[in-house]
Design a protein around this motif. Structure first.
Motif, short mmCIF file in Angstrom:
data_model
loop_
_atom_site.label_atom_id
_atom_site.label_comp_id
_atom_site.label_asym_id
_atom_site.label_seq_id
_atom_site.Cartn_x
_atom_site.Cartn_y
_atom_site.Cartn_z
N ALA A 179 0.83 41.52 4.82
CA ALA A 179 -0.25 41.97 3.94
C ALA A 179 -0.99 40.77 3.38
O ALA A 179 -0.40 39.73 3.10
N MET A 193 -3.81 39.95 0.24
CA MET A 193 -4.37 40.53 -0.97
C MET A 193 -5.36 39.54 -1.60
O MET A 193 -5.00 38.38 -1.88
N ASN A 207 -10.01 44.08 -6.29
CA ASN A 207 -8.94 43.71 -5.36
C ASN A 207 -9.21 44.33 -3.99
O ASN A 207 -9.67 45.47 -3.89
N THR A 255 -7.01 44.71 -0.27
CA THR A 255 -5.70 44.52 0.36
C THR A 255 -5.71 45.09 1.77
O THR A 255 -6.18 46.21 1.99
N SER A 307 -2.90 45.60 5.08
CA SER A 307 -1.50 45.49 5.46
C SER A 307 -1.27 46.14 6.81
O SER A 307 -1.97 47.08 7.19
#
Length: 822
Positions: free
Chosen positions: A351, A353, A365, A367, A369
Motif C-alpha cells: 500500500a 499512502m 489523503n 491510498t 493497495s
C-alpha cells in the motif's frame, strides 16, 4: 493476594533493581500559523523541560498516572498550555500544537491511567498490554477476546465473533488499509499469525457495533490499528517455545524519514501435540511487514506499507482416542489414521499512502493497495474408527481404553482446492475542521478477481458397505437386495469459479461538539453508499446498490459524578464477498444481496475514584434486527454459506465492563456479557444461530510483588457457555440443536522485567546495553479444562443412532519466553 505474592517470590530468584517512577512520552512538531516548524520552542512542565530542534520536533518524558500541565512558549508567540494530561506507563502521546500571535491557547486532554480515551463507541487499548498478556495466540486478538461482546471458543485461532456475528462480519484496518481473512483455512491450527504484528502497534481502537459511516460495510465490528512512527533507533527480539520475532526501528538524522520492520516465525507443535489426535506435525509460519513514513514537506507525507506471509502447514495424523458420554454410560472413540494433509497459504500486500495538509483545517489523503493470495489445500486422510464402551476397571491393563465394540467403520477424506485472489483498492479521504465542527468524506474503488477450484469428497464405510448420501434417490434395501450402482461420495463438492467484482463506495459524515445548559454534547451523523457489480465465467452478471445511514450521540451531564451517556445506531449492510456468493455445492449465485442489520446501542460510562485510584465502569445494551440473512454453517473456523437471502434473525444483549488500577500502576478489568441470537430460515421458526454464545465472563488481572515491582503476573480468565454443536452432513439443523460443553480457560504469565524505560544501569553493568530485557514463562489452560470446538459424528451399528463426539482443544501447555530491546 498475600499468598499469591509469596508464591511468586519463592518461584523466582531475583536481582536487585532500581525502582523509579513510571514515565510516559509526549512528542510532536510545533508549528506557527503558516505551518512552518518553530525552532527553540520551550516545552516544559513544573519540573522538566526541553526545546524543539530545527524541524520543530520535540520529545519529553513525563511522570505517568499523574495529572501534568505542559507549556509551549516562544518569543513572539503566545503560550500554548496543555492541562490535566494523564498518560499511562510507557505510553507515547503525539501532540502537534500551533503557536499563534496574541492568543493563549489552553487545551484539555484526558487520557485515563488505564489507557481509556474518551471517544464515542470506541475502546482504546494500550499496545504494552497487548504485548504482555499471555495467550496461545498472543497479540491483538488475544486481548479482544477478553472484551464483553467478543467471543471465541478456539485458542488456536485468531478469529472472533462480535455480538452474534461471524468471522466475516468484522472489519480490520491497519493504517487505513483493510485486512482480509484467508479464504480456505478451515481449522484454527492451520493459522500461523494474525495479520497484525503487536510489536509494530502504536494505537488500537475497537468498536463492537454502532460505528461511524467512515468505516466500511460490515455488520459487526471495527478494529482500527495504527503502526508506529519510530522516535529513535531500536532493535527488539523475542523468543519462546512457540517461535521467534524481531523488530527494527529506524529514524533519519533529520527525523523526516522513519521505518519499522517486523519479522515473525511460529511453530504450533507445542500446542497441537497437546491435543488428543497424535500426529507428525511440521508447520512453517513466517511473515514480514514494514512501514515507511517520509515527511516530504510540512504539508506532504508519504507512507508505504508492505507485508508478506507464508503458512506452510503439513500434518500426518496417527491416532486419536476420545472418551465421552456420562458416568453411567461412558463411551470411547478410537481412530487410526493414514495419509497426510498439506496446506499452503501465501499472501502479499502492498500500500502507498499520500497525505496532504494545505492548512491546519484541511487534510487530504490518497491510498492505493494491492492484496494477492494463493491458497492450496491438499489432503488424503483415511480413518478407521471403533466406537465402544470405556474400560473402567482400575485393575485392568486397558483401563480407559475402548472395549465392547458397538460400531466399526472407515472414512476417507480427499481435497484438492486451489484459490488465487487479487484485490485492488484506490481510496480518497478528506476532512475539514472549523472550531468544534468536523466534516469528513471519502470514496473508494475496489476490484476483486477470484479464481477458485474446489474439489472435495468424503466416503463413509460401515461394516463393508459404502454409505450413500441420505437422499431419496439413493434409498436401497441392502443387504437383502443387491445394489450395484457406482460408488459415490457421501459428501462431495466439485466446482470451478472465475468471479470478478467491481465496487464503488463513498461516505460523508458531520460531527460537532456543543454545550447546552452546562451539559457537553457530541454528535456524528453520516451516510454510506455502495454500488457493486458481479460477473464471471458461466454466471449471470448482476448489479446491486445499498445506502446506510448511521449516527452517534453522547452527552456528559453537568453533574458532580463523571458520567457519560451514549447512543448509536443505524442501518448496517454487508455486501457479499466471494465466500458469501458460493453455496455448499460450490456454485456461485451472483444474485445474493447484502445482509441488513438495524443496530441500536445505548451505553453509559462512569468514571470514579476507588481507593484513590481511577476506575471506569462501562455498560451497554444493544439490539440488532437482521433481514436478507445468508444462513451458514460453522465448523472450526470454516464458514459455508447457503448463498441465499432466505432467513431473518435478531440479536440482543447487555455488557458490563469495569477496568482500572486494582493494583497501583497496573490496568486490570473484568467484564460480563449476555447474548441471544436466533434465525428463522424459510419461515420455519426461530433456532439458535451458530454464534449463539449466551453468557460470557472474562477477567484480565495484572499484579506484581510489592518488594520486587519488576516481578509481574498477568492472568486472563474466560468462561463462555457452549455454542450450538452443529449437525451431521445433509442433516436438517432444525433437528440438531444440542450445544457443546461450556468453554473455560485460564492463561497465566509471570515475567521478571530486568530492564525497561524506568530501570537503568551504569555503563560497566552487564545490563547497560539493554533498553528492555524480560524473562518469563506462561502456562496455557492452567486448570487443564477439556474444551471442544466441534463434534465428530459416528454411527452406532446396533441402534443406528449418531453420536456427537467432541473434538477437544489443547490441554495444559508450558511456554518459556524472553524479550529484549537494544
Amino acid at each position: 493476594m498475600k499468598c499469591l505474592r509469596t508464591v511468586l517470590l519463592i518461584l523466582t530468584l531475583c536481582l536487585s533493581n532500581f525502582s523509579l517512577a513510571q514515565t510516559a512520552i509526549i512528542t510532536g512538531v510545533v508549528l506557527d500559523e503558516n505551518n512552518i516548524p518553530l525552532v527553540d520552542v520551550n516545552v516544559s512542565t513544573e519540573t522538566k523541560g526541553t526545546v524543539t530542534d530545527k524541524d520543530g520536533f520535540y520529545i519529553l518524558k513525563i511522570i505517568s498516572e499523574k495529572k501534568t500541565s505542559i507549556t509551549f512558549s516562544h518569543i513572539g508567540h503566545e503560550d500554548v498550555v496543555l492541562i490535566d494530561l494523564i498518560l499511562s506507563s510507557n505510553e507515547t502521546f503525539e501532540f502537534n500544537p500551533i503557536l499563534k500571535e496574541g492568543i493563549t491557547q489552553v487545551d484539555g486532554v484526558t487520557v485515563s491511567a488505564s489507557g481509556e480515551k474518551r471517544v464515542v463507541g470506541i475502546t482504546t487499548i494500550s499496545p504494552e498490554v497487548i504485548r504482555r498478556i499471555p495467550g496461545a495466540n498472543a497479540g491483538v486478538e488475544n486481548i479482544l477476546k477478553l472484551l464483553p461482546g467478543v467471543n471465541s471458543n478456539n485458542e488456536l485461532s485468531t478469529q472472533y465473533s462480535v455480538r452474534g456475528g461471524n468471522y466475516d462480519e468484522n472489519l480490520v484496518y491497519v493504517n487505513g488499509i483493510e485486512v482480509y481473512r484467508p479464504f480456505l483455512i478451515r481449522s484454527g491450527q492451520q493459522e500461523g499469525f494474525s495479520f497484525v504484528n503487536p510489536d509494530l502497534v502504536q494505537n488500537l481502537t475497537f468498536s463492537p457495533g454502532g460505528f461511524q459511516a467512515e468505516y466500511g460495510d460490515k455488520l459487526s465490528s471495527v478494529l482500527d490499528i495504527t503502526y508506529k512512527k519510530p522516535l529513535e533507533f531500536s532493535v527488539r527480539a523475542n523468543a519462546s517455545l512457540l517461535g521467534l520475532s524481531s523488530t527494527l526501528e529506524t529514524i533519519s538524522k533529520e527525523k523526516n524519514l522513519s521505518t519499522i520492520t517486523g519479522i515473525r516465525y511460529r511453530n504450533n507443535s507445542v500446542l497441537v501435540n497437546s491435543q488428543q489426535t497424535k500426529s507428525n506435525f511440521n508447520p512453517t509460519f513466517v511473515d514480514i511487514q514494514s512501514f515507511l513514513n517520509y515527511r516530504i514537506s510540512n504539508k506532504v507525507t508519504l507512507g508505504i506499507l508492505g507485508s508478506y506471509s507464508l503458512n506452510d502447514y503439513q500434518n500426518e495424523p496417527l491416532t486419536r482416542q476420545t472418551n465421552f458420554g456420562t458416568l453411567d454410560d461412558p463411551k470411547a472413540l478410537l481412530i487410526f489414521y493414514e495419509g497426510r494433509e498439506k496446506n499452503r497459504f501465501q499472501t502479499a500486500q502492498g500500500a502507498v499512502m499520500w497525505s496532504y495538509k494545505p492548512h491546519n483545517q484541511l487534510n487530504l489523503n490518497l491510498t492505493t493497495s494491492l492484496y494477492h493470495t494463493t491458497e492450496e489445500e491438499y489432503s488424503d486422510i483415511f480413518a478407521n474408527y471403533e466406537l465402544g464402551a470405556v474400560d473402567t476397571d482400575l485393575n485392568s491393563d486397558n483401563v480407559g481404553g475402548a472395549i465392547g465394540t458397538r460400531g466399526i467403520g472407515s472414512q476417507f477424506n480427499r481435497a484438492r482446492n486451489d484459490l488465487d485472489a487479487l484485490i485492488l483498492n484506490i481510496s480518497h479521504k478528506g476532512s475539514y475542521s472549523k472550531n468544534s465542527e468536523l466534516l469528513e468524506w471519502g470514496a473508494t474503488y475496489s476490484h476483486e478477481d477470484i479464481r477458485d477450484q474446489l474439489r472435495e469428497s468424503e466416503f463413509l464405510d460401515s461394516l463393508g458397505f459404502s454409505v450413500r448420501p441420505p437422499r431419496q434417490e439413493f434409498e436401497n434395501n441392502q443387504p437383502n437386495e443387491a445394489f450395484d450402482e457406482p460408488i459415490i461420495p457421501f459428501d462431495g463438492v466439485s466446482a470451478q469459479n472465475f468471479i470478478k467484482t467491481n465496487r464503488f463506495s463513498g461516505f460523508t459524515q458531520y460531527s460537532n461538539k456543543l454545550e447546552w445548559l452546562g451539559h457537553h454534547m457530541y454528535y456524528n451523523l453520516g451516510i454510506r453508499a455502495q454500488l457493486w457489480t458481479v460477473s464471471g465465467k458461466n454466471v449471470a452478471k448482476s448489479n446491486h446498490t445499498i445506502v446506510s445511514p448511521r449516527g452517534q450521540f453522547s452527552i456528559k451531564p453537568n453533574w458532580d459524578m463523571d458520567m457519560l451517556f451514549t447512543f448509536s445506531g443505524g442501518l448496517y449492510q454487508q455486501p457479499p464477498m466471494y465466500r458469501e456468493l458460493r453455496d455448499r455445492e460450490g456454485m456461485v449465485n451472483t444474485d445474493v444481496k447484502a445482509q441488513k442489520s438495524v443496530h441500536t446501542a445505548l451505553g453509559n460510562e462512569y468514571s470514579f475514584l476507588l481507593w484513590t485510584r481511577p476506575f471506569t465502569l462501562k455498560s451497554e445494551l444493544y439490539y440488532k434486527k437482521l433481514n436478507s440473512v445468508n444462513p451458514y454453517t460453522l465448523e472450526d473456523v470454516r464458514i459455508r454459506y447457503a448463498a441465499a437471502n432466505n432467513a431473518k434473525a435478531y440479536a440482543y444483549g447487555a455488557e458490563i465492563r469495569m477496568n482500572g488500577a486494582f493494583v497501583p500502576g497496573t490496568e486490570s478489568w473484568f467484564g460480563i456479557g449476555y447474548l441471544k441470537t436466533e434465525e428463522n430460515i424459510n419461515e420455519r421458526g426461530y433456532i439458535s444461530r451458530p454464534t449463539d454464545q449466551r453468557l460470557n465472563f472474562d477477567i484480565l488481572f495484572q499484579d506484581y510483588v510489592p518488594n520486587i515491582p519488576n516481578l509481574k503476573m498477568y492472568l486472563n480468565l474466560v468462561y463462555n457457555t457452549g455454542l450450538p454443536g452443529g449437525s451431521p452432513s445433509y442433516a436438517d439443523p432444525y433437528n440438531f440443536q444440542n450445544r457443546l460443553r461450556d468453554y473455560r480457560r485460564a492463561d497465566l504469565g509471570i515475567s521478571h522485567i530486568f530492564v525497561d524505560a524506568n530501570t537503568t544501569y551504569p555503563k560497566k553493568h552487564w545490563l547497560h546495553g539493554f533498553k528492555e530485557l524480560n524473562i518469563g514463562f506462561e502456562i496455557f489452560n492452567l486448570f487443564n479444562n477439556q474444551n471442544s470446538i466441534t463434534n465428530t459424528w459416528v454411527r452406532d451399528v446396533d441402534s443406528k443412532r449418531e453420536y456427537a463426539v467432541p473434538n477437544f482443544m489443547t490441554t495444559r501447555v508450558l511456554n518459556l519466553k524472553i524479550g529484549t530491546r537494544f
